[in-house]
Design a protein around this motif. Structure first.
Motif, PDB file in Angstrom:
ATOM      1  N   ARG A  10      12.198  -3.760  -0.147  1.00  7.19           N
ATOM      2  CA  ARG A  10      11.861  -3.180  -1.449  1.00  7.19           C
ATOM      3  C   ARG A  10      10.458  -2.585  -1.432  1.00  7.19           C
ATOM      4  NH1 ARG A  10      14.575  -7.878  -3.266  1.00  7.19           N
ATOM      5  NH2 ARG A  10      12.584  -8.968  -3.579  1.00  7.19           N
ATOM      6  N   MET A  11       9.534  -3.261  -0.755  1.00  3.74           N
ATOM      7  CA  MET A  11       8.155  -2.773  -0.708  1.00  3.74           C
ATOM      8  C   MET A  11       8.045  -1.468   0.061  1.00  3.74           C
ATOM      9  SD  MET A  11       6.089  -6.343  -0.102  1.00  3.74           S
ATOM     10  CE  MET A  11       4.509  -5.499   0.056  1.00  3.74           C
ATOM     11  N   ILE A  12       8.782  -1.332   1.159  1.00  5.86           N
ATOM     12  CA  ILE A  12       8.683  -0.110   1.949  1.00  5.86           C
ATOM     13  C   ILE A  12       9.236   1.073   1.166  1.00  5.86           C
ATOM     14  CG2 ILE A  12      10.861  -0.524   3.180  1.00  5.86           C
ATOM     15  CD1 ILE A  12       7.764   1.266   4.570  1.00  5.86           C
ATOM     16  N   PHE A  13      10.319   0.849   0.403  1.00  6.06           N
ATOM     17  CA  PHE A  13      10.847   1.935  -0.416  1.00  6.06           C
ATOM     18  C   PHE A  13       9.895   2.282  -1.555  1.00  6.06           C
ATOM     19  CE2 PHE A  13      15.003   1.055   1.566  1.00  6.06           C
ATOM     20  CZ  PHE A  13      15.381   2.362   1.852  1.00  6.06           C
ATOM     21  N   GLU A  14       9.195   1.274  -2.072  1.00  5.94           N
ATOM     22  CA  GLU A  14       8.200   1.532  -3.107  1.00  5.94           C
ATOM     23  C   GLU A  14       7.063   2.386  -2.547  1.00  5.94           C
ATOM     24  OE1 GLU A  14       5.444  -0.943  -6.344  1.00  5.94           O
ATOM     25  OE2 GLU A  14       6.501  -2.008  -4.727  1.00  5.94           O
ATOM     26  N   ALA A  15       6.640   2.085  -1.329  1.00  5.71           N
ATOM     27  CA  ALA A  15       5.573   2.862  -0.693  1.00  5.71           C
ATOM     28  C   ALA A  15       6.035   4.287  -0.405  1.00  5.71           C
ATOM     29  CB  ALA A  15       5.121   2.178   0.593  1.00  5.71           C
ATOM     30  N   ILE A  16       7.281   4.444   0.057  1.00  5.67           N
ATOM     31  CA  ILE A  16       7.819   5.782   0.320  1.00  5.67           C
ATOM     32  C   ILE A  16       7.855   6.599  -0.966  1.00  5.67           C
ATOM     33  CG2 ILE A  16       9.909   7.045   0.958  1.00  5.67           C
ATOM     34  CD1 ILE A  16      10.504   4.742   2.940  1.00  5.67           C
ATOM     35  N   SER A  17       8.352   5.977  -2.040  1.00  5.99           N
ATOM     36  CA  SER A  17       8.431   6.666  -3.325  1.00  5.99           C
ATOM     37  C   SER A  17       7.046   7.074  -3.822  1.00  5.99           C
ATOM     38  CB  SER A  17       9.112   5.764  -4.356  1.00  5.99           C
ATOM     39  OG  SER A  17       9.134   6.369  -5.633  1.00  5.99           O
ATOM     40  N   ALA A  18       6.061   6.187  -3.638  1.00  3.00           N
ATOM     41  CA  ALA A  18       4.702   6.475  -4.109  1.00  3.00           C
ATOM     42  C   ALA A  18       4.108   7.669  -3.378  1.00  3.00           C
ATOM     43  CB  ALA A  18       3.822   5.246  -3.925  1.00  3.00           C
ATOM     44  N   ILE A  19       4.292   7.717  -2.061  1.00  7.73           N
ATOM     45  CA  ILE A  19       3.737   8.829  -1.289  1.00  7.73           C
ATOM     46  C   ILE A  19       4.492  10.119  -1.590  1.00  7.73           C
ATOM     47  CG2 ILE A  19       3.337   9.723   1.042  1.00  7.73           C
ATOM     48  CD1 ILE A  19       2.925   6.829   1.946  1.00  7.73           C
ATOM     49  N   TYR A  20       5.811  10.038  -1.711  1.00  2.00           N
ATOM     50  CA  TYR A  20       6.612  11.235  -2.015  1.00  2.00           C
ATOM     51  C   TYR A  20       6.203  11.839  -3.347  1.00  2.00           C
ATOM     52  CZ  TYR A  20      10.704  14.218  -2.768  1.00  2.00           C
ATOM     53  OH  TYR A  20      11.526  15.298  -3.007  1.00  2.00           O
ATOM     54  N   ASN A  21       5.990  10.980  -4.347  1.00  2.00           N
ATOM     55  CA  ASN A  21       5.660  11.436  -5.693  1.00  2.00           C
ATOM     56  C   ASN A  21       4.155  11.525  -5.955  1.00  2.00           C
ATOM     57  OD1 ASN A  21       8.390  11.626  -6.862  1.00  2.00           O
ATOM     58  ND2 ASN A  21       8.450   9.422  -6.480  1.00  2.00           N
ATOM     59  N   THR A  22       3.338  11.279  -4.919  1.00  2.00           N
ATOM     60  CA  THR A  22       1.876  11.252  -5.057  1.00  2.00           C
ATOM     61  C   THR A  22       1.475  10.359  -6.230  1.00  2.00           C
ATOM     62  OG1 THR A  22       1.999  13.579  -4.390  1.00  2.00           O
ATOM     63  CG2 THR A  22      -0.175  12.714  -4.874  1.00  2.00           C
ATOM     64  N   ASP A  23       2.054   9.158  -6.243  1.00  2.00           N
ATOM     65  CA  ASP A  23       1.767   8.158  -7.276  1.00  2.00           C
ATOM     66  C   ASP A  23       0.532   7.376  -6.840  1.00  2.00           C
ATOM     67  OD1 ASP A  23       1.634   6.023  -9.007  1.00  2.00           O
ATOM     68  OD2 ASP A  23       3.736   5.428  -8.775  1.00  2.00           O
ATOM     69  N   THR A  24      -0.628   7.826  -7.261  1.00  2.00           N
ATOM     70  CA  THR A  24      -1.877   7.245  -6.769  1.00  2.00           C
ATOM     71  C   THR A  24      -2.065   5.795  -7.205  1.00  2.00           C
ATOM     72  OG1 THR A  24      -3.025   8.220  -8.674  1.00  2.00           O
ATOM     73  CG2 THR A  24      -3.046   9.464  -6.613  1.00  2.00           C
ATOM     74  N   ASP A  25      -1.538   5.426  -8.380  1.00  2.93           N
ATOM     75  CA  ASP A  25      -1.680   4.040  -8.838  1.00  2.93           C
ATOM     76  C   ASP A  25      -0.951   3.081  -7.917  1.00  2.93           C
ATOM     77  OD1 ASP A  25      -3.231   4.793 -10.980  1.00  2.93           O
ATOM     78  OD2 ASP A  25      -1.560   4.861 -12.394  1.00  2.93           O
ATOM     79  N   THR A  26       0.289   3.431  -7.536  1.00  3.51           N
ATOM     80  CA  THR A  26       1.064   2.560  -6.648  1.00  3.51           C
ATOM     81  C   THR A  26       0.475   2.568  -5.248  1.00  3.51           C
ATOM     82  OG1 THR A  26       3.066   2.987  -7.927  1.00  3.51           O
ATOM     83  CG2 THR A  26       3.357   2.059  -5.732  1.00  3.51           C
ATOM     84  N   ILE A  27       0.035   3.727  -4.784  1.00  9.04           N
ATOM     85  CA  ILE A  27      -0.615   3.793  -3.470  1.00  9.04           C
ATOM     86  C   ILE A  27      -1.839   2.900  -3.447  1.00  9.04           C
ATOM     87  CG2 ILE A  27      -1.882   5.289  -1.880  1.00  9.04           C
ATOM     88  CD1 ILE A  27       0.021   7.549  -2.681  1.00  9.04           C
ATOM     89  N   GLN A  28      -2.584   2.876  -4.545  1.00 12.17           N
ATOM     90  CA  GLN A  28      -3.769   2.026  -4.638  1.00 12.17           C
ATOM     91  C   GLN A  28      -3.407   0.562  -4.462  1.00 12.17           C
ATOM     92  OE1 GLN A  28      -7.010   3.185  -5.033  1.00 12.17           O
ATOM     93  NE2 GLN A  28      -7.567   1.074  -4.569  1.00 12.17           N
ATOM     94  N   LYS A  29      -2.240   0.167  -4.959  1.00  7.76           N
ATOM     95  CA  LYS A  29      -1.807  -1.222  -4.800  1.00  7.76           C
ATOM     96  C   LYS A  29      -1.679  -1.590  -3.326  1.00  7.76           C
ATOM     97  CE  LYS A  29       2.498  -2.392  -5.494  1.00  7.76           C
ATOM     98  NZ  LYS A  29       3.795  -2.719  -6.151  1.00  7.76           N
TER      99      LYS A  29
END
Length: 221
Positions: A160-179
């Motif tokens: 689940r975490m790896i998919f969350e990281a993939i989604s964050a980078i794909y969508n340039t979600d800086t808040d999640t990337i910061q996590k």
């Protein structure tokens, strides 16, 4: 997307001891090298326009956050050990079945067969990488995304975490990337010190390579 993400990660170790759980799984895999019983898979249906190059970029960079996905195994004098690669080298495989499918129902049946066949393939623990990502195109706006790896590396939570990281980078979600950037060495060492079966070598390794450092990413412009 252009450029790459910059990381400060743990330095690669030439060899690294197995945990008690990994040793048990290693033995079971040795006894049944053609088995797939400890394969882990996660699947997602993606609806809407998809930028393949952007997703490929996200996969290749998201795995860098996870030391577990930089590992393969060797044997030295009959003793299994794990090798940590400096960087994860995992690519996104692509299959286009859109021209074979008359409708979505046919596509989903075809996709299930592909997923089942792929998940039944044994994973050679001595050959890096031990995980795969697969993208299947059913139509221009429907794709199926799959990850396959082995339980000796990770569990469902990690998936689940790896998919969350993939989604964050794909969508340039800086808040999640910061996590993911804020994984501190102190928390890792605290976790390991509370893990009763953790070998001293593990504690020393992480203490040396993560002292005063945080895993972090630098977004390309």
């Amino acid at each position: 997307m252009h450029g790459s993400l910059g990381y400060v990660t743990a330095l690669a170790m030439q060899t690294y001891p197995l945990t008690a759980q990994q040793k048990r799984l290693w033995v079971e895999c040795k006894l049944n090298p053609t088995g797939h019983y400890y394969n882990i898979n996660a699947q997602y249906r993606l609806v809407g326009a998809l930028d393949f190059e952007r997703l490929k970029y996200a996969v290749e960079n998201a795995v860098q956050f996870f030391e577990a996905f930089k590992i393969y195994f060797i044997e030295e004098n009959g003793t299994p050990k794990q090798v940590v690669m400096p960087n994860a080298a995992i690519q996104l495989e692509f299959i286009d079945i859109s021209h074979e499918c008359k409708n979505l129902q046919v596509a989903e049946s075809h996709v299930r067969k592909i997923f089942n066949d792929e998940n039944r393939k044994p994973i050679d623990l001595k050959t890096y990488p031990l995980m795969r990502f697969l993208l299947i195109k059913a139509s221009n706006d429907v794709h199926y995304f799959m990850m396959i790896n082995t339980h000796i590396l990770s569990d469902a939570t990690t998936a689940r975490m790896i998919f969350e990281a993939i989604s964050a980078i794909y969508n340039t979600d800086t808040d999640t990337i910061q996590k993911f950037q804020n994984i501190q060495s102190s928390s890792i060492k605290e976790y390991l010190s509370n893990y009763k079966e953790c070998p001293t070598e593990h504690l020393n390794y992480w203490a040396n390579v993560l002292e005063g450092s945080a895993l972090h990413v630098r977004l390309s412009s």
